[in-house]
Structure formats: structure tokens, C-alpha cells
Scaffold this motif. Structure first.
Motif, mmCIF file in Angstrom:
data_model
loop_
_atom_site.group_PDB
_atom_site.id
_atom_site.type_symbol
_atom_site.label_atom_id
_atom_site.label_comp_id
_atom_site.label_asym_id
_atom_site.label_seq_id
_atom_site.Cartn_x
_atom_site.Cartn_y
_atom_site.Cartn_z
ATOM 1 N N SER A 87 0.858 -1.190 0.091
ATOM 2 C CA SER A 87 -0.061 -0.074 -0.217
ATOM 3 C C SER A 87 0.735 1.135 -0.016
ATOM 4 C CB SER A 87 -0.932 -0.122 1.265
ATOM 5 O OG SER A 87 -1.691 -1.218 1.221
ATOM 6 N N PHE A 135 0.001 3.814 -3.078
ATOM 7 C CA PHE A 135 -0.294 5.205 -2.805
ATOM 8 C C PHE A 135 0.639 6.121 -3.369
ATOM 9 C CE2 PHE A 135 -1.008 8.781 -0.252
ATOM 10 C CZ PHE A 135 -2.391 8.798 -0.232
ATOM 11 N N ASP A 192 -7.951 5.202 -8.085
ATOM 12 C CA ASP A 192 -8.783 5.575 -7.144
ATOM 13 C C ASP A 192 -8.387 4.582 -5.936
ATOM 14 O OD1 ASP A 192 -10.289 2.886 -7.080
ATOM 15 O OD2 ASP A 192 -11.540 3.865 -8.459
ATOM 16 N N LYS A 193 -8.762 4.698 -4.714
ATOM 17 C CA LYS A 193 -8.193 3.797 -3.508
ATOM 18 C C LYS A 193 -8.669 2.542 -3.536
ATOM 19 C CE LYS A 193 -8.714 6.157 0.654
ATOM 20 N NZ LYS A 193 -9.231 6.904 1.766
ATOM 21 N N VAL A 250 -5.142 0.942 3.084
ATOM 22 C CA VAL A 250 -5.552 2.185 2.257
ATOM 23 C C VAL A 250 -6.617 2.776 2.770
ATOM 24 C CG1 VAL A 250 -6.266 2.927 0.001
ATOM 25 C CG2 VAL A 250 -4.669 1.114 0.235
#
Ligand code: ADP
Ligand code: MG
Length: 381
Positions: free
Chosen positions: A130, A134, A145-146, A174
């Protein structure tokens, strides 16, 4: 997290520091073996995780330094350029999964360090994935998107590490939010934040230091049991696709048509899905006593019905009960790993002391203790 250490190591290897990103590990308060039955899980991000310093280097290579392992790796970003070290494969995998989705990542330097214990069931690997998913999305303005970032982490485990995991760990890492757990519907992937503010209680994990060696063959057998019961139910209720769709009445109907063992397994799953929903209702009311009772219920079910506990974990559960811990259960798939405990603050010290002393006396090895707080998910620092 030791930002100074990561900075120093980055500067030592690569020169002037870049940007800093963090992603956490996770706990799961309740909801075990529910995911593949289409049920719910209730994870939360923790205050332990992975911290990375990252900077574009003007080449087409990634140069990475693991502070904790004191290892360096340099690798390209094409499919055939995978690094040998497993820790580096997580970074490589994330880059590859981004590329598969059309994201363009340029070469970068990075140093990283974490305080999630490795392999203890707190998902240090999701924290690692992550962090880079990210960070790269942010640095290169990829607009992912997340949810997709979590899926990139999951796909990294599947395709570059060989671990066929669900989405929970990366999702929690996340999406984590201070003061909240996340009720994730493993069938629809819909989610809801549930308040978690256990004032007067501490959350602590006690690591049995038993490795989950039996886990994978037993896991497959448990899945087969669940499928067998679903199949039996479908004769009367064709709409039942997974145990998520079943209730105890439907289970009673097939009692003579399934093995006693399969019956117990399904009983656990159906009850566990309900326990999780009950725990969420209790959390919304701030009723931590009920939440704790549900956690003990899960342990009992995992131990007696689903039979995925072990002597060490049952022992830790008994000690917790004796010490006035309001909720305790094995966390994760079972056969080893940690118990998660909800402990009244005034009983905390005595619980830890007793658990460590008695466990060590009985098993000749010391359990590890990880206090955790629920924290935020992936972020730039
Ligand atoms: P977990 O249950 O903690 O996720 P895994 O076996 O899935 O256990 O992941 C552990 C692996 O993740 C390690 O073998 C290593 O490759 C990588 N890893 C985790 N934390 C670190 C760290 N602090 N530094 C380097 N690699 C790490
Ligand atoms: Mg992992």
C-alpha cells in the motif's frame, strides 16, 4: 516510526531526501473465515506500518534500500526484470500492476522501514504494498482510486509473491481511519465505517509465536466443508450460493444429509457472520461489553466448531478470561499467530505480566506483545 533513520539511510545511499509516505498494518476485530463464505470482516488500520522515502532518479531503474534488513536491490520495471529478494518483489509487483493498468512510473530511489512485525498476522506485506501503490499514484499523478490501489496490492501478492489472499488487508491499509473499523462486505465489496472508540480499554495482540504450518491444507478442507453444506441446502433453497445466504433453520434441514463435521463448520460460519453484525450494532452504541462477548464467542467457535485453534491460542484465551479481559480471540486463519484482546486499562499490566509468565512456564517460549491503536490509512507525510 523512525523518520530520522529512513532519512539518514536514504541520504547515505542516494543523496538529498525525497517525499515520505506511510501505510499501516491492520487488525481484524471479528469475522474470521467469513470472507470466502461471502460474509463480512471488520478490520482496522493500526498505528504501526511502513515508512518510505521516495525520489525520482531520472533513470529507468528502481534502486531500493531496506533499512530493516540492511539490503539493497536495483532492478528495472519490465516483466523480465524482477528482483531476487522477496521484499523487493513487493515493490516490483506494485510497479508492474500499475503498468498493467496503464500507469506510467519513472525510475526512483527509495529507502523504507517498518514496525509491523513480519509474519505475525498484522499484514506487514500489505503495509509495504500500500505504501508504494499510494506513493506512486500520488507522485506520478496517476489518478487511480483507493479501491484500485488496494487491488494493486492484492494482485501483487497473487502474481508476484504467490499468496492467494483476499482484499481485506490491503483494503484496511488504504482505507483505515482513526476512531473507526471498517465493515467490509466480502461479497459486494461495499463497506461502512463503524465507530471504534474504546475509552478505558486497550487493544493488545499476544503472539503465540506458533507458525501457521497446518494452515493451508486445513484451509482448503474448511472451504470444502462449507461448499458441501451449501450444495445440500440448494436442493431446498436454490438461491443459496454461499453460507452468507443461509441461516440456522436451513442448516437444521440438512443435518442428516451432511457429515457431522461439515455441519459444525457451517454452524460456526453462520454464527460468525451474525456475531459480526451484532458486534457492529454494539459498537454503534458504544457497548464494548457485548463486543467483547462476541469476540469470546468467535474464539469458542473457532476452537470447538471450526477447529482451527491450537493449544497455545486456547491457553492465551483462558488466561485472558481469568485476568478480566473483556474480549479475546484468535485473530487470522488460526493454527498459530496472535490473539487480539480488548483489555480494561486497569487490568492491562497484570494481564500482560500473567500471560507472559504463564505462557512461558507452560510452553518454554516467550509470547510477544504488540499493543496497537486504530489509526489512519495510507498517506503522504
Ligand atoms: P505478514 O503477515 O506480516 O504480511 P508476510 O509473509 O505476508 O507476513 O509478509 C512478510 C514479508 O513482507 C517479508 O518476508 C518481507 O519480504 C516483507 N516485509 C515486511 N515488512 C518488511 C520490512 N520492515 N522490511 C523489509 N521487508 C518487509
Ligand atoms: Mg502478508
Amino acid at each position: 516510526m523512525n523518520k530520522d533513520l529512513v532519512t539518514d539511510k536514504f541520504v547515505e545511499h542516494f543523496g538529498e531526501a525525497g517525499d515520505f509516505y506511510f501505510s499501516p498494518g491492520r487488525v481484524n476485530l471479528i469475522g474470521e473465515h467469513t470472507d470466502y463464505n461471502g460474509g463480512f470482516v471488520l478490520p482496522g488500520a493500526i498505528d504501526k506500518g511502513m515508512l518510505a522515502c521516495i525520489k525520482v532518479n531520472g533513470t529507468d531503474k528502481i534502486r531500493a534500500y531496506s533499512v530493516d534488513l540492511n539490503e539493497y536491490a536495483e532492478f528495472g520495471m519490465k516483466e523480465e526484470e524482477a528482483p531476487a529478494q522477496s521484499w523487493a518483489r513487493y515493490i516490483f509487483g506494485v510497479v508492474r500492476e500499475i503498468a498493467k493498468r496503464g500507469g506510467v512510473v519513472k525510475g526512483f530511489d527509495t529507502a523504507f522501514s517498518g514496525d509491523v512485525p513480519l509474519g505475525a498476522g498484522l499484514s506487514s506485506s500489505a503495509a509495504l504494498e500500500s505504501t508504494y501503490a499510494f506513493a506512486l499514484n500520488d507522485m506520478f499523478s496517476l489518478g487511480i482510486d483507493k479501491f484500485e490501489l488496494a487491488k494493486i496490492g492484492q494482485a501483487t501478492e497473487h502474481n508476484y509473491i504467490g499468496v492467494k489472499c483476499g482484499i481485506m488487508d490491503q483494503f484496511a491499509s488504504v482505507f483505515g481511519k482513526t476512531g473507526h473499523l471498517i465493515r467490509l462486505d466480502c461479497r459486494s465489496l461495499e463497506y461502512e465505517y463503524v465507530p471504534f472508540n474504546p475509552v478505558g480499554y486497550k487493544v493488545v495482540l499476544i503472539d503465540s509465536v506458533v507458525k501457521h504450518e497446518l494452515a493451508s491444507s486445513a484451509y482448503n478442507k474448511r472451504r470444502e466443508s462449507c461448499e458441501a453444506v451449501v450444495k445440500a441446502m440448494q436442493k431446498r433453497h436454490p438461491e443459496v450460493e454461499l453460507l452468507r445466504d443461509a441461516d440456522m433453520t436451513m442448516l437444521a434441514e440438512v443435518k442428516d444429509e451432511v457429515s457431522a463435521e461439515d455441519y459444525m463448520r457451517a454452524e460456526y460460519v453462520i454464527e460468525e457472520i451474525q456475531r459480526l453484525l451484532d458486534a457492529c450494532e454494539a459498537l454503534k452504541k458504544g457497548d464494548y461489553k457485548t463486543v467483547g462477548e462476541k469476540m469470546y464467542g468467535t474464539h469458542e467457535g473457532m476452537s470447538k466448531l471450526y477447529e482451527v485453534s491450537c493449544e497455545e491460542l486456547d491457553f492465551l484465551n483462558d488466561v485472558a478470561k481469568k485476568c478480566g479481559v473483556i474480549g479475546s480471540r484468535v485473530m487470522g486463519g488460526g493454527f498459530g499467530g496472535c490473539t487480539i484482546n480488548l483489555v480494561p486499562e486497569e487490568k492491562y499490566d497484570a494481564f500482560i505480566e500473567t500471560a507472559v509468565k504463564e505462557f512461558t512456564a507452560k510452553f518454554g517460549k516467550e509470547p510477544k506483545v504488540y499493543p496497537v491503536k486504530i489509526g489512519d490509512g495510507s498517506r503522504k507525510l
